[in-house]
Scaffold this motif. Structure first.
Motif, mmCIF file in Angstrom:
data_model
loop_
_atom_site.group_PDB
_atom_site.id
_atom_site.type_symbol
_atom_site.label_atom_id
_atom_site.label_comp_id
_atom_site.label_asym_id
_atom_site.label_seq_id
_atom_site.Cartn_x
_atom_site.Cartn_y
_atom_site.Cartn_z
ATOM 1 N N ILE A 49 0.845 -1.203 0.000
ATOM 2 C CA ILE A 49 0.000 0.000 0.000
ATOM 3 C C ILE A 49 0.876 1.247 0.000
ATOM 4 O O ILE A 49 1.624 1.485 0.950
ATOM 5 C CB ILE A 49 -0.947 0.001 1.225
ATOM 6 N N THR A 51 0.882 4.876 0.518
ATOM 7 C CA THR A 51 -0.069 5.801 1.161
ATOM 8 C C THR A 51 -0.201 7.123 0.400
ATOM 9 O O THR A 51 -1.146 7.866 0.625
ATOM 10 C CB THR A 51 0.328 6.086 2.624
ATOM 11 N N TYR A 56 -8.774 8.783 -0.423
ATOM 12 C CA TYR A 56 -9.440 9.033 0.850
ATOM 13 C C TYR A 56 -10.952 8.970 0.647
ATOM 14 O O TYR A 56 -11.501 9.635 -0.228
ATOM 15 C CB TYR A 56 -9.016 10.406 1.389
ATOM 16 N N ILE A 128 3.156 -1.628 3.936
ATOM 17 C CA ILE A 128 2.747 -0.224 3.841
ATOM 18 C C ILE A 128 3.985 0.579 3.473
ATOM 19 O O ILE A 128 4.978 0.557 4.213
ATOM 20 C CB ILE A 128 2.107 0.268 5.159
ATOM 21 N N LYS A 214 -8.726 3.676 11.525
ATOM 22 C CA LYS A 214 -7.906 3.983 10.345
ATOM 23 C C LYS A 214 -7.659 2.692 9.582
ATOM 24 O O LYS A 214 -6.974 1.790 10.091
ATOM 25 C CB LYS A 214 -6.576 4.589 10.766
ATOM 26 N N LEU A 215 -8.232 2.594 8.385
ATOM 27 C CA LEU A 215 -8.075 1.359 7.615
ATOM 28 C C LEU A 215 -8.029 1.624 6.119
ATOM 29 O O LEU A 215 -8.366 2.711 5.656
ATOM 30 C CB LEU A 215 -9.210 0.385 7.941
ATOM 31 N N TYR A 216 -7.579 0.599 5.405
ATOM 32 C CA TYR A 216 -7.540 0.624 3.941
ATOM 33 C C TYR A 216 -8.498 -0.447 3.430
ATOM 34 O O TYR A 216 -8.703 -1.469 4.094
ATOM 35 C CB TYR A 216 -6.130 0.307 3.422
ATOM 36 N N ASN A 237 -4.535 0.222 9.739
ATOM 37 C CA ASN A 237 -3.288 0.982 9.593
ATOM 38 C C ASN A 237 -2.395 0.869 10.830
ATOM 39 O O ASN A 237 -1.182 0.772 10.705
ATOM 40 C CB ASN A 237 -3.622 2.457 9.337
ATOM 41 N N GLN A 238 -3.004 0.862 12.007
ATOM 42 C CA GLN A 238 -2.190 0.819 13.227
ATOM 43 C C GLN A 238 -1.867 -0.624 13.602
ATOM 44 O O GLN A 238 -2.779 -1.457 13.697
ATOM 45 C CB GLN A 238 -2.931 1.480 14.394
ATOM 46 N N SER A 279 -8.831 4.706 1.668
ATOM 47 C CA SER A 279 -8.513 4.814 3.091
ATOM 48 C C SER A 279 -9.635 5.552 3.806
ATOM 49 O O SER A 279 -10.261 6.440 3.231
ATOM 50 C CB SER A 279 -7.188 5.555 3.293
ATOM 51 N N PRO A 283 -4.473 10.626 4.338
ATOM 52 C CA PRO A 283 -3.054 10.261 4.424
ATOM 53 C C PRO A 283 -2.286 11.363 5.143
ATOM 54 O O PRO A 283 -2.743 12.502 5.197
ATOM 55 C CB PRO A 283 -2.618 10.144 2.972
ATOM 56 N N ASP A 284 -1.142 11.031 5.674
ATOM 57 C CA ASP A 284 -0.374 11.939 6.506
ATOM 58 C C ASP A 284 0.103 13.169 5.724
ATOM 59 O O ASP A 284 1.197 13.204 5.184
ATOM 60 C CB ASP A 284 0.829 11.176 7.083
#
Ligand SMILES: *[C@@H]1O[C@H](CO)[C@@H](O)[C@H](O)[C@H]1NC(C)=O
Ligand SMILES: [Zn+2]
Length: 320
Positions: A49, A51, A56, A128, A214-216, A237-238, A279, A283-284
């Motif tokens: 993935i 990111t 989104y 990721i 938080k997921l994909y 994600n985590q 997602s 994203p960050d």
């Protein structure tokens, strides 16, 4: 003539027996594809993935049903490829996932199992941004309202199977994981026939990280033959955390058939082929922005220096 028949029969018996005995292995993944399965399909799993390239979708929400209830009826098996926990209780009280991420349909748990590596930086199937985790848990669910069994849901290839993937990092001891670690320990050298019905209760919520929002999401396949497509993958994600000693239980698991360690039971990354990864969270942007700023400021400074060196030198040249 009779001799020829005998040879033909012997040869076919040989081929049939080797076909059954050889099964499939992680060391020989390029030979997974054959005419009867989908291992060379265009929507395969796992994927890496990126990111920076996910879409989104703020509406994606995952909800859990009975994940906080103790799992009572299940059996655990060392199947030679993984340690697998099959839910054996009644469907109505099975843990399940739902929410907008699954179009609000209810997907019941059928089984869960793990993929792991022989070292800290390998093991997970999904990655990721190119990064793998030492362990990846797969919780396999299916839409029971549409199909009676997991295998029928798989055969339909219509998005009726959803796998929830959870990464694990080796950090501090996780008391909630201890029951599972103990069972892995007990089944390290077991044969597939020695699957055990356990009494200790497992609470699935303990296997999830603190943040499961938080997921994909993407469409993919089973990561083992027959690599059936039409699955909805949900990747948290985590990562969750386990202790070093808990991780080491995985390292002792062997395939009773070959006598070799099961570690590194992950499939290699498959091409995305234009599939969209969504997602549930943005994203960050901070990180992304920082990287862009760093790159552009470097370019600006370089250009400025070139400019200054030309402009700075030419007046000197013109004076002389
Ligand atoms: C976002 O997810 C919802 C729920 O699955 C879906 O209906 C919608 O089409 C998605 N949005 C986009 C832009 O793909
Ligand atoms: Zn799996």
């Amino acid at each position: 003539m009779a001799k020829l028949f005998a040879i033909i029969i012997l040869l076919s018996c040989y081929y049939i027996s080797t076909a059954i005995a050889s099964d499939w292995s992680y060391s020989d993944q390029q030979s997974w594809a054959n005419g009867e399965n989908q291992c060379d399909g265009s929507s395969q799993s796992p994927i890496d993935i990126n990111t920076q390239e996910v879409y989104y979708n703020g509406t994606l929400k995952l909800d859990f049903i009975n994940y906080d209830h103790p799992l009572i009826s299940y059996k655990v098996t060392n199947n030679g490829h993984s340690i697998q926990f099959d839910y054996t209780g009644d469907v109505g009280s099975a843990p399940a996932i739902t929410g907008t991420v699954l179009n609000n349909e209810i997907f019941r748990l059928a089984q869960f199992h793990f993929h792991w590596g022989s070292a800290k930086h390998i093991g997970s199937e999904h990655k990721i941004n190119g990064r793998a985790f030492p362990v990846e848990l797969h919780l396999v669910h299916y839409n029971h309202a549409k199909h009676d069994t997991l295998s029928k849901a798989l055969e339909a290839r219509d998005g009726s199977v959803s796998v929830l993937a959870v990464f694990f990092e080796i950090k501090k001891m996780n008391p909630g994981f201890e029951v599972v670690a103990d069972m892995i320990d007990k089944l390290q050298e077991a044969t597939p026939e020695q699957s055990q019905f356990m009494r200790e209760t497992i609470t699935l919520q303990n296997l999830l990280p603190k943040n499961s929002e938080k997921l994909y999401r993407y469409h993919g396949s089973l990561t083992t033959p027959p690599c059936t497509e039409g699955l909805v993958w949900l990747i948290l994600n985590q990562p969750n955390e386990i202790g070093r000693s808990q991780f080491e239980k995985f390292l002792g698991v062997i395939d009773s058939h070959s006598g070799e360690k099961i570690a590194n039971n992950f499939r290699k990354i498959q091409p995305l082929n234009g599939r969209k990864v969504e997602s549930s969270f943005k994203p960050d942007m901070v990180n992304k922005g920082f990287v862009h700023m760093a790159t552009s400021s470097t370019i600006i400074v370089s250009l400025l220096m070139i400019f200054l060196s030309i402009v700075g030198i030419s007046p000197l040249l013109s004076i002389q």
